[in-house]
Design an enzyme around this catalytic site. Structure first.
Site, short mmCIF file in Angstrom:
data_model
loop_
_atom_site.label_atom_id
_atom_site.label_comp_id
_atom_site.label_asym_id
_atom_site.label_seq_id
_atom_site.Cartn_x
_atom_site.Cartn_y
_atom_site.Cartn_z
N ASP A 176 0.74 -1.29 0.09
CA ASP A 176 0.08 -0.09 -0.10
C ASP A 176 0.87 1.11 0.05
O ASP A 176 1.95 1.21 0.24
CB ASP A 176 -0.87 -0.04 1.29
CG ASP A 176 -1.97 1.11 1.40
OD1 ASP A 176 -2.30 1.36 0.30
OD2 ASP A 176 -1.92 1.73 2.47
N ASP A 191 -0.37 5.04 0.77
CA ASP A 191 -0.60 6.11 1.72
C ASP A 191 -0.65 5.28 3.29
O ASP A 191 -1.55 4.54 3.49
CB ASP A 191 -2.00 6.87 1.37
CG ASP A 191 -1.86 7.46 0.33
OD1 ASP A 191 -0.84 7.75 -0.49
OD2 ASP A 191 -3.04 8.04 -0.34
#
Length: 364
Positions: A8, A10
């Site tokens: 991922d 953010d």
């Protein structure tokens, strides 16, 4: 088969602001340890794939389209530190769209699911439960960047420390299970070179069990041994086949051998001294200089120890030299096993951040 680490963006690589939008350079800030952690995962046998949701911007497949400056600045910074992603996939739909490409759905990752990938040995790293769910949907292992005491289902590690994440991933490939079944013995050995878990040893020979317990204690490994052999005939088949199976497990768990120290130990035990010289160089050679004055120690014939270690040496594909002197035969063989365990401990020790192959030939 290939393996991948799906990461991922953010909250995992860069910090996520309150408005959840990294839409300016002023908002760009890396999660502590993320850069060094990612760098340590480069060229370790995993493809690095960024998989992120970005609300309301459609589906992006990098590098066919450009993204906003903060994203590109992040990639430039990572590239300058030696971190390059094999693929970057960003879904830009809204949550209400329930798009098949939006995490935790796997629509963006169909090529990985259909390709030649070992997803069971792959990882998903993220800071939300949707990332853990993505791991479950892929059949991969989930790592959650969060604090807490209870890991969610499907999560193999929960931490806020990127160094711990890197160590966990780079140690995960050093656990193996080997089974050997013949008309004489049925053996199962599970070995974790990095010592995660509890050990259990049952060879059918109590004194051999006592000797094999030196490996968990002094090599720092986790060892599970289950051996059923034709002891009504004699001890030979059990000791030989167990040595072969254990040696194969050590060889398999070492994998590419990148980063290991390769060599390894001399120790005293009461009136005895034992020296074990070990080289995981890929070529089997064996030297034995140990003399016993008893036929048995406990329920184990002393003549079998030379054969045990020779079989182990060949299965490990190593250079193994063992010499020991002493008066008490129990101390003598125990000193050998302890020195062997310490040699293993030294030789399998791995530098996760240099990860060089310990050979001038370029191959082991």
């Amino acid at each position: 088969m290939k393996k991948a680490i799906f990461i991922d963006r953010d909250g995992t690589i860069i910090k996520e602001p309150d408005d959840e939008q990294i839409d300016s350079l002023e908002k760009l800030e890396f999660v502590p340890g993320a850069i060094s952690g990612l760098r340590s995962l480069m060229n370790r046998g995993y493809e690095l794939v960024m998989v992120s949701n970005q609300d309301g911007l459609g589906t992006l497949s990098f590098p066919e389209e450009t993204f906003y400056p903060a994203h590109n600045k992040m990639l430039d910074t990572l590239r300058g530190e030696g971190v390059v992603f094999d693929n970057i996939l960003i879904d830009r739909s809204f949550p209400a769209d329930n798009a098949p490409t939006r995490k935790p759905h796997t629509g963006m990752l169909t090529s990985y699911m259909a390709g030649d990938y070992d997803l069971a040995e792959s990882f998903v790293i993220g800071d939300r439960l949707t990332d853990v769910q993505l791991a479950k949907n892929l059949g991969a292992k989930g790592i959650l960047i969060a604090s807490g005491d209870e890991k969610p289902d499907g999560c193999v590690l929960m931490t806020t420390n990127w160094g711990e994440i890197a160590r966990h991933i780079l140690s995960s490939d050093r656990k193996v299970t080997i089974e050997r079944n013949t008309s004489e013995t049925q053996i199962k050995v599970t070995l974790d070179l990095d010592g995660h878990g509890e050990s259990h040893i049952d060879s059918g020979l109590k004194f051999l069990d006592h000797m094999l317990w030196q490996l968990p204690h002094h090599a720092g490994v986790t060892l599970d041994v289950r051996c059923h052999g034709d002891l009504e005939v004699d001890e030979h088949h059990s000791m030989e086949d167990l040595a072969i199976t254990l040696g194969q497990a050590i060889d398999r768990a070492l994998g590419s051998k990148r980063g290991i120290d390769r060599y390894g130990f001399v120790l005293p035990m009461d009136e005895c001294r034992a020296m074990v010289l070990l080289d995981f160089g890929g070529r089997a050679d064996f030297l034995w200089d140990v003399e016993f004055t008893r036929e048995y120690v406990g329920d184990t014939p002393t003549e079998m120890y030379k054969h045990f270690f020779k079989s182990l040496c060949v299965a490990m594909r190593c250079n193994l030299q063992i010499s020991a002197k002493g008066e008490n035969n129990h101390h003598l063989i125990e000193a050998v096993f302890k020195a062997f365990a310490r040699a293993i401990r030294m030789a399998i020790r791995r530098d996760l951040f240099s990860y060089e192959l310990p050979s001038s030939k370029g191959v082991l």
